[in-house]
Design an enzyme around this catalytic site. Structure first.
Site, PDB file in Angstrom:
ATOM      1  N   HIS A 115       0.809  -1.221   0.000  1.00  0.00           N
ATOM      2  CA  HIS A 115       0.000   0.000   0.000  1.00  0.00           C
ATOM      3  C   HIS A 115       0.843   1.271   0.000  1.00  0.00           C
ATOM      4  O   HIS A 115       0.392   2.311  -0.478  1.00  0.00           O
ATOM      5  CB  HIS A 115      -0.939   0.000   1.210  1.00  0.00           C
ATOM      6  CG  HIS A 115      -0.231   0.114   2.529  1.00  0.00           C
ATOM      7  ND1 HIS A 115       0.275  -0.982   3.214  1.00  0.00           N
ATOM      8  CD2 HIS A 115       0.066   1.212   3.292  1.00  0.00           C
ATOM      9  CE1 HIS A 115       0.838  -0.570   4.332  1.00  0.00           C
ATOM     10  NE2 HIS A 115       0.730   0.743   4.412  1.00  0.00           N
ATOM     11  N   HIS A 180       5.193   8.711  13.056  1.00  0.00           N
ATOM     12  CA  HIS A 180       4.251   7.652  13.411  1.00  0.00           C
ATOM     13  C   HIS A 180       5.018   6.431  13.902  1.00  0.00           C
ATOM     14  O   HIS A 180       6.177   6.221  13.569  1.00  0.00           O
ATOM     15  CB  HIS A 180       3.299   7.303  12.265  1.00  0.00           C
ATOM     16  CG  HIS A 180       3.915   6.730  11.022  1.00  0.00           C
ATOM     17  ND1 HIS A 180       5.016   7.251  10.385  1.00  0.00           N
ATOM     18  CD2 HIS A 180       3.553   5.646  10.276  1.00  0.00           C
ATOM     19  CE1 HIS A 180       5.300   6.542   9.308  1.00  0.00           C
ATOM     20  NE2 HIS A 180       4.434   5.551   9.226  1.00  0.00           N
TER      21      HIS A 180
END
Length: 314
Positions: A115, A180
């Site tokens: 992805h 993140h």
């Protein structure tokens, strides 16, 4: 020859998380702005800098960089599965150019991408086959990491090649980051089952992939609720990096170290290497202007979420 750029955070959670409507609308608005820019620019060639999340590259052989001569989407998190539209001859020329400019880069005639590479192509271009695309893998999860100077130099070498092309409208994409710390296993702390996945987890069963994805989805829900044992987002770090990239002077990035990056912005902050490579490629083609910028820290996506659009000033 002209060169334009879109750098953007990706998230496997775009279709699996439920942030407040205002946040979701803001992200979709940023995507729409970038998509409109790309549509009007109408690229004839895309160079996509993207990481991987132990779906295509594993510790049985983990290069810092790899240029794909052919590539396949693995279909994780509902993204497209199957072959990308890779111009093989052009990719071979690029790899040769980079090698001759003193950057050691791996090549793959069957690169598998997840992805991280597919999502921007779907969002910006409507699919993985619409525009010829050369995929460039930049390791953003697996230690050891090369110095940031080397990432910049990779981008500059690729940008030099792009500047040599005639009659092309080139779009450079950088996909990943910003701050993140999702639940990606680390070799040093992984158990035997996780290490087996990190070593070679290619082509998992549907049930195994679903279970892995559900762990990320569950972590995102817990993170939004304030109960996940992962590092918090760092908006100050994110916006400072975006300001440096906007400035056109990437030299301060050379001082960034892998250890401090992880401490300040999470283990997966290394994905910003794709942004650095992309901006370095753009800068090698000439002075540039950032024409659009968006940023929001979004816990539901476990991401400091950013989008930047730029093009050469000439």
């Amino acid at each position: 020859m002209t060169v334009a750029l879109v750098t953007m955070s990706h998230s496997p959670l775009l279709e699996y998380a439920d942030p407040p409507a205002e946040v979701k609308d803001a992200v979709q608005g940023a995507f729409s702005a970038a998509r409109t820019f790309v549509r009007e620019y109408d690229p004839t060639l895309v160079v996509s800098f993207a990481p991987d999340h132990y779906n295509g590259f594993f510790y049985d052989l983990m290069p810092p960089f790899c240029i794909g001569y052919e590539a396949l989407g693995v279909g994780d998190y509902g993204t497209a599965e199957g072959p990308l539209n890779v111009p093989t001859r052009r990719a071979e020329e690029l790899a040769q150019w980079v090698a001759e400019h003193d950057i050691d880069v791996a090549v793959s005639r069957r690169m598998e991408v997840d992805h991280g590479a597919i999502q921007p192509l779907e969002i910006l271009l409507g699919g993985i086959g619409t525009v010829p695309t050369i995929p460039v893998f930049v390791n953003g999860v697996a230690k050891p990491f090369v110095r940031m100077r080397r990432v910049r130099q990779l981008g500059e070498a690729i940008g030099g090649y792009l500047a040599s092309l005639e009659n092309e409208r080139i779009l450079v994409i950088g996909s990943g980051g910003l701050s993140h710390d999702p639940p990606v296993p680390q070799w040093a702390t992984a158990d035997d089952a996780a290490r087996a996945l990190l070593l070679n987890g290619r082509h998992p069963t549907a049930a195994a992939r679903d279970a892995r994805q559900q762990r990320v989805i569950d972590t995102a829900k817990a993170f939004a609720a304030g109960t996940a044992p992962i590092q918090d987002l760092n908006p100050d770090w994110d916006t400072a990096l975006m300001a440096t990239l906007s400035s056109g002077d990437l030299s301060p990035i050379d001082a960034m170290t892998p250890e401090q990056m992880a401490k300040d912005a999470g283990n997966s902050a290394h994905e910003v290497r794709t942004w650095v490579a992309a901006f370095a490629a753009l800068g090698a083609a000439g002075p540039y202007d950032v024409t659009y910028s968006f940023y929001r820290p979004i816990k539901e996506y476990i991401a400091g979420f950013g989008v930047m659009v730029a093009r050469t000033a000439v």
